[in-house]
Motif scaffolding. Structure first.
Motif, mmCIF file in Angstrom:
data_model
loop_
_atom_site.group_PDB
_atom_site.id
_atom_site.type_symbol
_atom_site.label_atom_id
_atom_site.label_comp_id
_atom_site.label_asym_id
_atom_site.label_seq_id
_atom_site.Cartn_x
_atom_site.Cartn_y
_atom_site.Cartn_z
ATOM 1 N N LEU A 71 0.858 -1.189 0.000
ATOM 2 C CA LEU A 71 0.000 0.000 0.000
ATOM 3 C C LEU A 71 0.892 1.236 0.000
ATOM 4 O O LEU A 71 1.597 1.506 0.963
ATOM 5 N N SER A 73 1.586 5.407 -0.583
ATOM 6 C CA SER A 73 1.034 6.763 -0.622
ATOM 7 C C SER A 73 1.916 7.653 0.236
ATOM 8 O O SER A 73 2.760 7.171 0.997
ATOM 9 N N THR A 78 -3.284 10.901 3.509
ATOM 10 C CA THR A 78 -4.119 9.718 3.234
ATOM 11 C C THR A 78 -4.265 8.840 4.474
ATOM 12 O O THR A 78 -4.542 7.655 4.351
ATOM 13 N N ARG A 82 -5.854 5.085 4.382
ATOM 14 C CA ARG A 82 -5.000 3.936 4.685
ATOM 15 C C ARG A 82 -5.575 3.130 5.838
ATOM 16 O O ARG A 82 -5.588 1.896 5.817
ATOM 17 N N GLU A 109 2.268 -2.174 4.936
ATOM 18 C CA GLU A 109 1.961 -0.801 5.277
ATOM 19 C C GLU A 109 3.146 -0.235 6.043
ATOM 20 O O GLU A 109 3.411 -0.621 7.170
#
Length: 299
Positions: A71, A73, A78, A82, A109
């Motif tokens: 994931l 970003s 975000t 998330r 993550e």
């Protein structure tokens, strides 16, 4: 608003699997049948003969029955999205995967996945790239998800610089920049070939000095010097791009068109006509702004 409060506001306390529109989607998952492996006799024959190319081709025919994705970003803009993925979407995918024998792993993550010791050794970007490659190797489906807003993200500079590259950079720096590079990079002759390594941050005092004064200077000087030294464009980008941009390059851009269609998900959020109030730091959570609310080129 936190992700848990957002979920409660939108759906009450129900899990995604209990919401009618998603319960119907689970029924679609239950209709999925494992794909049967079809191998040509000649391929199997060459594999049994120990032919390496046949082994590689055969291995590509087997896709793991698991889902593991990275994931990607920027973080502050975000956070809610998330958290929503981790707390609402992943549990739903796990519930859908269990009946058809598909293991769904928590998204890779990186907000909490990088230990402080690794961060002090400037290994954050390298660890993220390794995790992307692990997801690409292990996942039988989606391996990379990127959530993009209006921030470009944190821009470090290379923690490792080739021995023959550093003189080219130094020749395009100010005296102050040259002194900073000499202070923070040390030659590692045990590496093959030899490289200059950014010093690890051994204690809080050293960390404060680096991030508050040395980092901004090194960042601007190395970025300028990489252009001045006319390094190859493929190398210059490591002095200019954000960690998120590097993740996108590894997870999305380097994949073939077919792989992108099967393994990658791209989600873009853009604010139309955003209102920026002077002195309101909340805007900086969602856009790259300096203290004067103008675009920030440092981070």
């Amino acid at each position: 608003m936190s992700s848990s409060n957002l979920v409660s506001a939108l759906y009450g306390m129900s899990e995604r699997i209990d919401r009618p529109e998603w319960a119907a989607k689970k029924e679609l998952f239950l209709q999925v049948k494992p794909a049967e492996l079809e191998c040509e006799g000649e391929l199997v024959k060459r594999f049994c003969q120990g032919k390496r190319d046949a082994a590689e081709e055969l291995s590509r025919s087997f896709r793991p029955r698991e889902l593991r994705f990275f994931l990607s970003s920027t973080f502050t803009d975000t956070e809610v999205e998330r958290n929503l993925v981790m707390e609402d979407i992943i549990p739903f995918l796990k519930q859908c995967g269990e009946p058809i024998d598909v293991s769904v792993h928590a998204a890779s993550e990186m907000r909490w996945g990088i230990r402080s010791a690794a961060s002090a050794r400037h290994e954050t970007a390298a660890i993220c790239m390794e995790e992307i490659h692990r997801c690409q190797k292990d996942s039988g489906g989606v391996s990379y998800v990127v959530l993009l807003g209006d921030r470009y993200g944190f821009r470090p500079f290379p923690a490792v610089i080739a021995k023959d590259e550093l003189p080219l950079l130094l020749n395009n720096m100010s005296t102050e920049g040259q002194e900073a590079v000499t202070e923070w990079y040390v030659l590692d002759e045990n590496a093959s070939p030899a490289v200059y390594m950014l010093k690890p941050l051994l204690d809080e005092r050293m960390s404060d000095i680096f991030w508050k004064s040395s980092f901004p200077l090194l960042q601007s000087q190395l970025r300028f010097a990489a252009r001045g030294a006319q390094l190859p464009e493929s190398r210059v980008r490591y002095f200019e791009q954000s960690v998120t941009a590097e993740e996108i390059f590894e997870g999305l851009e380097k994949r073939t068109k077919e792989q992108r269609g099967k393994e990658c998900i791209y989600i873009r959020r853009r604010f139309l006509n955003p209102s920026i109030t002077p002195g309101d730091d909340r805007s900086k959570q969602y856009m790259d702004l300096a203290s004067d609310n103008k675009p920030d080129e440092v981070h």
